[in-house]
Design a protein around this motif. Sequence first.
Motif, short mmCIF file in Angstrom:
data_model
loop_
_atom_site.label_atom_id
_atom_site.label_comp_id
_atom_site.label_asym_id
_atom_site.label_seq_id
_atom_site.Cartn_x
_atom_site.Cartn_y
_atom_site.Cartn_z
N THR A 1 0.41 -1.32 0.36
CA THR A 1 0.04 -0.06 -0.04
C THR A 1 0.40 1.56 0.21
O THR A 1 1.93 1.31 0.31
CB THR A 1 -0.93 0.16 1.10
N ILE B 1 -7.36 -0.60 5.52
CA ILE B 1 -6.68 -0.49 4.31
C ILE B 1 -6.51 -1.98 3.77
O ILE B 1 -5.44 -1.77 4.42
CB ILE B 1 -5.32 0.34 4.38
N THR B 2 -6.77 -2.32 2.53
CA THR B 2 -6.51 -3.35 2.41
C THR B 2 -5.33 -3.54 1.19
O THR B 2 -4.56 -2.55 1.34
CB THR B 2 -7.66 -4.05 1.36
N VAL C 1 -3.52 -1.15 -1.60
CA VAL C 1 -4.65 0.69 -1.85
C VAL C 1 -3.54 1.72 -2.50
O VAL C 1 -2.13 0.76 -1.86
CB VAL C 1 -4.77 1.21 -0.92
N THR D 1 -11.60 -0.84 3.06
CA THR D 1 -11.71 -1.14 1.35
C THR D 1 -11.51 -2.36 1.14
O THR D 1 -10.91 -3.47 2.17
CB THR D 1 -10.54 -0.14 1.52
N THR D 2 -11.62 -2.56 0.04
CA THR D 2 -11.63 -4.25 -0.62
C THR D 2 -10.77 -4.42 -1.64
O THR D 2 -11.27 -3.36 -2.18
CB THR D 2 -13.15 -4.38 -0.68
N ASN D 3 -10.35 -5.60 -1.85
CA ASN D 3 -9.83 -5.30 -3.16
C ASN D 3 -10.16 -6.80 -3.76
O ASN D 3 -9.46 -7.21 -4.40
CB ASN D 3 -8.20 -5.56 -2.92
N GLY E 1 -7.09 -3.36 -4.98
CA GLY E 1 -7.33 -1.92 -4.47
C GLY E 1 -7.77 -0.61 -4.93
O GLY E 1 -7.55 -0.82 -5.99
N CYS E 2 -8.47 -0.22 -3.73
CA CYS E 2 -8.77 1.65 -4.99
C CYS E 2 -7.63 2.27 -4.84
O CYS E 2 -6.31 2.28 -3.91
CB CYS E 2 -9.84 1.71 -3.62
N ILE F 1 -7.44 6.72 -3.89
CA ILE F 1 -7.96 7.92 -3.25
C ILE F 1 -7.32 8.65 -3.79
O ILE F 1 -5.93 8.56 -3.19
CB ILE F 1 -8.56 7.64 -2.11
N HIS G 1 -18.29 1.85 3.25
CA HIS G 1 -17.15 0.93 2.10
C HIS G 1 -16.78 0.96 0.82
O HIS G 1 -17.48 1.65 0.18
CB HIS G 1 -18.07 -0.74 2.24
N ILE G 2 -15.63 0.78 0.29
CA ILE G 2 -15.27 1.14 -0.96
C ILE G 2 -14.25 -0.53 -1.69
O ILE G 2 -13.89 -1.65 -1.25
CB ILE G 2 -14.44 1.89 -1.39
#
Length: 269
Positions: free
Chosen positions: A153, A167-168, A171, A185-187, A203-204, A206, A217-218
């Motif tokens: 990350t 925080i997965t 990200v 957060t999810t992946n 991952g997301c 941002i 939740h993302i």
Amino acid sequence: MAHGLHIPGSATFGEGFSHGLGVVIGEGVTIGAGVALGSFVVIEEGARIGDNCSIGNHVTICEGASFDAGVHVADFAVIGRRPRLSASSTAKREKLDAVRLGAGCSVGSHTVLMAGSTFGQGCVIGDNAGVRERCAIGDRVVIGRAVTVENDTVIGSRTKIQSGAYITAYVTLEEDVFIAPMVVTTNDNFMGRTEERFKHLRGCTIRRGARIGGGAHILPGIEIAEEAFVATGSVVTRDVPPRTIVMGVPAKPVREVPREQLLDNPETR
């Protein structure tokens, strides 16, 4: 052994070094001037502790770890631990560099920071937090109490992650991002099922100055654009445009972020 300190001949110490009972220092350790160690501290081979650092009781500093000046580590923290991965883990299996902490970082009690991660100057990592391997953390980042930051990350400077957020892996959080408590957060859209998932783990992202409200939740692979605002409790299933407020389940745009709240507005500085 002298006064509760085990010192190999290859370790070096600066002026004003002090320590408690039961301290064990490994081969090749370098400790700067004005360093204070608590009791039952272990500093493993090749670690470097900069000037004026303070280390609490029952702290383990693992092989090769590097601290710049003025780092503070609270009781029972483990700095630089190397991972033991399960057979099903998606994390990379490779030799890791040692952990590095920039000047003035503060690490809370019972916190675990893994090998291969780097922290810029002035970071604050709260009690019971965990940061996995190969994370790159910028300057003056705040990682709150009981936050988990998974492997690979990237977190930009001045970003704040509040208590209990998750925080997965994989990200990216850019500079000046705000993550409220209990954000998730999810992946992995396959949630661990089928080999197909390995091609889609993501991952997301941002972007700079975006803000995520408590309990949001993302979903995997989502991009939340610069200065966007995600309301509390939202479930983000689609990309969020720049400077847009979204809310709901699923999250939908409702209006633009007010001009006075944007980072480039002098009144927000």
